[in-house]
Scaffold this motif. Sequence first.
Motif, PDB file in Angstrom:
ATOM      1  N   SER A   1      22.486  43.273  39.297  1.00  0.00           N
ATOM      2  CA  SER A   1      21.387  42.047  38.785  1.00  0.00           C
ATOM      3  C   SER A   1      20.048  42.796  39.425  1.00  0.00           C
ATOM      4  CB  SER A   1      21.837  40.934  39.665  1.00  0.00           C
ATOM      5  OG  SER A   1      20.747  39.910  39.356  1.00  0.00           O
TER       6      SER A   1
ATOM      7  N   GLY B   1      18.785  37.638  34.253  1.00  0.00           N
ATOM      8  CA  GLY B   1      18.572  36.112  34.260  1.00  0.00           C
ATOM      9  C   GLY B   1      20.188  35.472  34.586  1.00  0.00           C
ATOM     10  N   SER B   2      20.038  34.146  34.213  1.00  0.00           N
ATOM     11  CA  SER B   2      21.342  33.433  34.522  1.00  0.00           C
ATOM     12  C   SER B   2      22.164  33.024  33.249  1.00  0.00           C
ATOM     13  CB  SER B   2      20.990  32.078  34.905  1.00  0.00           C
ATOM     14  OG  SER B   2      20.150  31.448  34.158  1.00  0.00           O
ATOM     15  N   ARG B   3      21.970  34.067  32.086  1.00  0.00           N
ATOM     16  CA  ARG B   3      22.718  33.798  31.094  1.00  0.00           C
ATOM     17  C   ARG B   3      24.030  34.278  31.067  1.00  0.00           C
ATOM     18  NH1 ARG B   3      21.442  33.071  25.639  1.00  0.00           N
ATOM     19  NH2 ARG B   3      23.209  33.667  24.376  1.00  0.00           N
TER      20      ARG B   3
ATOM     21  N   ALA C   1      25.773  31.226  32.892  1.00  0.00           N
ATOM     22  CA  ALA C   1      25.772  30.055  31.811  1.00  0.00           C
ATOM     23  C   ALA C   1      26.930  30.233  30.710  1.00  0.00           C
ATOM     24  CB  ALA C   1      24.561  29.923  31.172  1.00  0.00           C
ATOM     25  N   GLU C   2      27.201  31.366  30.185  1.00  0.00           N
ATOM     26  CA  GLU C   2      27.972  31.677  29.145  1.00  0.00           C
ATOM     27  C   GLU C   2      29.586  31.520  29.663  1.00  0.00           C
ATOM     28  OE1 GLU C   2      27.706  32.467  25.959  1.00  0.00           O
ATOM     29  OE2 GLU C   2      25.750  33.094  25.651  1.00  0.00           O
TER      30      GLU C   2
ATOM     31  N   VAL D   1      24.262  26.659  26.804  1.00  0.00           N
ATOM     32  CA  VAL D   1      24.027  27.925  27.494  1.00  0.00           C
ATOM     33  C   VAL D   1      22.609  27.790  27.686  1.00  0.00           C
ATOM     34  CG1 VAL D   1      23.475  30.366  26.968  1.00  0.00           C
ATOM     35  CG2 VAL D   1      25.701  29.517  26.531  1.00  0.00           C
ATOM     36  N   ARG D   2      21.836  27.003  26.856  1.00  0.00           N
ATOM     37  CA  ARG D   2      20.443  26.996  27.228  1.00  0.00           C
ATOM     38  C   ARG D   2      20.154  25.911  28.297  1.00  0.00           C
ATOM     39  NH1 ARG D   2      19.373  24.513  22.622  1.00  0.00           N
ATOM     40  NH2 ARG D   2      19.220  26.281  21.210  1.00  0.00           N
TER      41      ARG D   2
ATOM     42  N   ILE E   1      21.234  28.100  31.309  1.00  0.00           N
ATOM     43  CA  ILE E   1      19.991  28.976  31.631  1.00  0.00           C
ATOM     44  C   ILE E   1      18.734  28.250  32.529  1.00  0.00           C
ATOM     45  CG2 ILE E   1      18.036  30.427  30.482  1.00  0.00           C
ATOM     46  CD1 ILE E   1      20.064  31.424  28.751  1.00  0.00           C
ATOM     47  N   ALA E   2      18.468  26.983  32.099  1.00  0.00           N
ATOM     48  CA  ALA E   2      17.392  26.258  32.627  1.00  0.00           C
ATOM     49  C   ALA E   2      17.641  25.868  33.908  1.00  0.00           C
ATOM     50  CB  ALA E   2      17.040  25.158  31.846  1.00  0.00           C
TER      51      ALA E   2
ATOM     52  N   GLY F   1      19.321  32.521  38.787  1.00  0.00           N
ATOM     53  CA  GLY F   1      19.862  33.890  37.914  1.00  0.00           C
ATOM     54  C   GLY F   1      20.100  34.753  38.899  1.00  0.00           C
TER      55      GLY F   1
ATOM     56  N   SER G   1      23.910  34.803  39.039  1.00  0.00           N
ATOM     57  CA  SER G   1      24.670  34.772  37.987  1.00  0.00           C
ATOM     58  C   SER G   1      25.521  36.184  37.971  1.00  0.00           C
ATOM     59  CB  SER G   1      23.605  34.724  36.782  1.00  0.00           C
ATOM     60  OG  SER G   1      24.455  35.163  35.394  1.00  0.00           O
TER      61      SER G   1
END
Length: 256
Positions: free
Chosen positions: A110, A116-118, A121-122, A173-174, A177-178, A182, A185
Amino acid sequence: MQSKDRFTAIVPALIVWGFAGALFGALFAGLHRILLVMGLTGWLPLVVATAAASMTTTAFYSAMPVALVGSMAGVLASIGYLIVIGHDIDLLMISGLAAGAGVVAGGFYSWMVAGGSRPLAETLTGLLTGLLAATLLSLALWLLGEPVGVFVLAAGLVALAGALFELSERWLVRLGIAWLPGVVSAPLVAGLVAAVVAGSIWILGSTTATVLDMRTQQAIAQVLHDIPPGLLGGMLGGSMTGIVLKIFGFRLEDEI
């Protein structure tokens, strides 16, 4: 020409979803049997094993660089543990050590690569869809009242979880991410994958250990017996789901 183009588009989905389903099915079968051996009963082993398998598979499917970092950390930590400890392999110890190594490796990743946090999130999307798929299948099995084998369980869970993931992936996921930070993650995802890798090494390493009691050896033999049908069932369920989703217009390659 259109038939050839459609066939060319379907083949990658068939291969990728087949491999993802095989990973899901093998993880589910092994974890499900381990939880049963540990004494869990009813719907709980199915739900917990599905959630863990779905999270791990999603990490490899949608956050592969982070998953590979976690896998390498898990392998190295497990090898180091085996060198120091020897054949006295403890599941919680080796998984905890690998998870810590995965968190450290994920933190370094990282820091080097701003992702980021994707990834988290996934992975959490995979957790939610896995829980929903397991709940729906548990309800269906309760209504039917008939036991089914690992092959059918794996195929059904992969098909349900995969379809639910594709249907909800974009907005979940959106949202993740918000809201998700991150900075944690990649470390959390890498730690999860490293722990799963260490658990797999524990199963394989325990098959060669001669110091285990008979009950533990029998439990490991049951786990190894369930993995092949789980892998094949997951591969079938993943392949069929990938083809169906591709035919209905889902752009599966966007999430790979």
